[in-house]
Motif scaffolding. Structure first.
Motif, PDB file in Angstrom:
ATOM      1  N   ASP A 184       8.458   4.750  -5.643  1.00 64.38           N
ATOM      2  CA  ASP A 184       8.245   5.890  -4.755  1.00 64.38           C
ATOM      3  C   ASP A 184       8.164   5.371  -3.322  1.00 64.38           C
ATOM      4  N   GLU A 185       9.224   5.580  -2.554  1.00 68.54           N
ATOM      5  CA  GLU A 185       9.260   5.047  -1.202  1.00 68.54           C
ATOM      6  C   GLU A 185       8.241   5.704  -0.276  1.00 68.54           C
ATOM      7  N   GLY A 186       7.676   6.831  -0.693  1.00 66.32           N
ATOM      8  CA  GLY A 186       6.643   7.468   0.107  1.00 66.32           C
ATOM      9  C   GLY A 186       5.237   7.050  -0.281  1.00 66.32           C
ATOM     10  N   SER A 187       5.105   6.078  -1.170  1.00 70.76           N
ATOM     11  CA  SER A 187       3.799   5.692  -1.709  1.00 70.76           C
ATOM     12  C   SER A 187       3.031   4.815  -0.733  1.00 70.76           C
ATOM     13  N   LEU A 188       1.742   4.664  -1.019  1.00 72.63           N
ATOM     14  CA  LEU A 188       0.898   3.765  -0.230  1.00 72.63           C
ATOM     15  C   LEU A 188       1.390   2.332  -0.342  1.00 72.63           C
ATOM     16  N   LEU A 189       1.841   1.921  -1.520  1.00 75.59           N
ATOM     17  CA  LEU A 189       2.332   0.560  -1.707  1.00 75.59           C
ATOM     18  C   LEU A 189       3.491   0.271  -0.758  1.00 75.59           C
ATOM     19  N   HIS A 190       4.457   1.173  -0.668  1.00 76.31           N
ATOM     20  CA  HIS A 190       5.579   0.964   0.246  1.00 76.31           C
ATOM     21  C   HIS A 190       5.102   0.974   1.697  1.00 76.31           C
TER      22      HIS A 190
END
Length: 553
Positions: free
Chosen positions: A439-445
């Motif tokens: 998920d490119e919108g995630s916190l990880l990204h």
């Protein structure tokens, strides 16, 4: 000192990531995380942008204080693996540009350590003076470190009839650094781990380590710290000492050393961290700005280590009582979320109600503050604490890798795990690394992007700080200037949009701002003025692009 003249002072622009091997990844299904499991996640850490891996204690232990009660300073707890497994982790990490540092816990030992076992057999034992003994405890025999869990600092050893000092738990007797043999043993411990490829040490509770017994012939404990640093640098030019020194800035300055940073290499900024939470409570950056302005000047070779959360309670002990109560009311309204009268047992996402805007603003701030950012495992995906686990252990839950059994940490029955992940909105079903990787919108990204931008912004680790004045309430604007250039960071602590107007009269004509996270460019007018729009809890990193400077961004 110019950045181009420094040599390999890698810690000035590192991204540090702290983890406990026991709770990171179980490779063999016994319920305990291990070094082999950690080795399987080195690529994950490299992809995140980590350049320094800090391992919490992995030594043999009596396991009464989550590994901080060490029984062998040269060993590896067999539950976690062996020396060969550790060397494989170090090699794999180094191949990916990641250095490894480890906890150095030498202010005390476990009461099961062979030294203490021998010391309590007889007053004439050669190990007796490895520890601190008295015939009678002093009148002020009160334990301030763990109030409510330990009432005293001195414990009676019934066999010999004397009391031994324990600044922490009674099962952790303090070592006596006034004894030169003890100092030699600590140096040998450091030398041993350096020889295996370790790049430095996070030194536990440094002020307690330097406490000298009353009446001991040891006039300057800081000379001992300087001696440790000299020994470290003789054995490894790249190795660092990252110190836990929770003291006012004026005292922390002493632990860096009075000259060219000849004591600790880095120190955690506890004052700034506590001011950050007061600023978040008030939606007002002024407490944090005041703390940043109050940082003492340090040698170019030294560094502040910035953090939002660590593995202990979120201590607020340097705030006033009224300020602490403010933060408690906002972020730990339930007494069960507090500990020792000074700390909070929650992680950031739960304290901020899961608001992704505020969470991202805080981590943008962390990576843009002058110094080196330090992450605690799971922060990159927004892990929460397990409120069913009492005290500081509530944040030391297993890493959440996917949404399946035990969050992907282990295939063992939950009853065999060192602790359980939380349930509900911050549990593995909703918060895990696997989902966020896709998920490119995630916190990880988002955290990956922060780390990447931080790594190409040497102004952050090296630059001179300036808090910029403006007329937008609730917004912190700080500038970092080094010989390679200047960047400006904007952070809105409020839930209202803000227009921030700044004048930079010292910049040459033709200078413009380049957004480090987007394509936007903002020219300065002929008087050096510009305006930046911030969303509620918005943030922005801008680099000043001067005519002909050729900088990226």
């Amino acid at each position: 000192m110019k950045i181009t003249d420094t040599g390999d002072l890698w810690w000035k622009s590192a991204v540090v990531y702290c983890l406990d091997v026991e709770t990171y990844l179980d490779s063999d299904g016994d319920g305990i995380g291990d070094l082999t499991g950690l080795g399987r996640r080195i690529d994950y850490l490299a992809d995140l942008g980590v350049t320094c891996l800090w391992l919490m204690p992995f030594y043999p232990t009596a396991d009464r204080d989550d590994g901080y009660d060490v029984t062998d300073f040269y060993g590896v707890d067999p539950r976690l693996g062996n020396h060969g497994d550790l060397v494989e982790v170090i090699r794999s990490a180094r191949d990916r540009g990641i250095r490894v540092i480890v906890d150095l816990v030498v202010n005390h030992t476990s009461d099961k350590h062979p030294w203490f076992v021998a010391a309590r057999r007889s007053k004439t034992s050669p190990y007796r003076d490895f520890y601190v003994w008295r015939d009678e405890p002093p009148a002020n025999n009160v334990n301030a470190v763990f109030p409510g869990e330990e009432s005293t600092l001195w414990e009676l050893d019934e066999k010999t009839g004397q009391y031994y000092l324990h600044s922490f738990y009674r099962h952790q007797p303090d070592l006596n650094i006034a004894n030169p043999t003890v100092r030699d043993e600590i140096a040998k411990t450091i030398g041993f781990w350096l020889q295996l490829g370790i790049s430095g040490f996070r030194v536990d509770a440094v002020p307690f380590l330097l406490e000298v017994p009353e009446g001991a012939d040891f006039s300057d404990p800081h000379e001992y710290l300087r001696d440790l640093r000299r020994f470290l640098q003789r054995r490894s030019k790249e190795a660092v000492l990252l110190g836990e020194v929770n003291l006012p800035y004026r005292d922390q300055r002493t632990y860096f050393g009075t000259g060219k940073g000849e004591e600790l290499t880095l120190q955690f900024d506890f004052i700034g961290m506590q001011a950050l939470y007061l600023s978040l409570t008030r939606s007002d950056p002024r407490p944090l700005a005041k703390a940043l302005r109050g940082r003492p000047a340090i040698a170019p070779e030294s560094q502040w280590a910035n953090f939002v959360r660590n593995h202990d309670e979120l201590t607020l002990d340097k705030l006033t009582e009224a300020e602490r109560e403010e933060v408690f009311a906002a972020f730990a309204p339930d007494e069960s979320q507090r500990v020792y009268g000074r700390g909070i047992t929650r992680r950031l996402p739960t304290m901020l109600g899961g608001d992704p805007r505020r969470i991202r603003m805080v981590y943008s701030l962390l990576f843009s503050l002058p110094g080196t950012p330090v992450l605690f495992y799971g922060e990159e995906i927004g892990m929460g604490e397990n409120p069913e686990i009492p005290g500081r252990m509530s944040v030391r839950t297993p890493m959440q890798w996917h949404d399946g059994r035990n969050g992907g940490f282990s295939s063992a029955a939950p009853s065999r795990l060192p602790s359980l992940p939380p349930e509900g909105g911050h549990g593995p079903r909703h918060v895990n690394a696997s989902d966020q990787m896709n998920d490119e919108g995630s916190l990880l990204h988002f955290m990956r992007r922060l780390a990447a931008r931080y790594r190409i912004s040497p102004e952050i680790g090296w630059g001179e700080l300036e808090i910029l004045e403006h007329d937008a309430p609730g917004v912190l604007v700080h500038s970092l200037t080094a010989d390679v250039g200047r960047m400006i960071a904007f952070h809105n602590f409020t839930d209202e949009p803000r227009a921030v107007r700044i004048a930079l009269s010292d910049e040459p004509a033709g200078t413009e701002l380049s957004d480090l996270f987007g394509p936007g460019r903002t020219p300065l007018d002929d008087r050096g003025r510009f305006e930046i729009e911030l969303a509620p809890y918005g943030w922005s990193w801008q680099r000043l692009s001067r005519p002909g400077d050729g900088r990226i961004g």
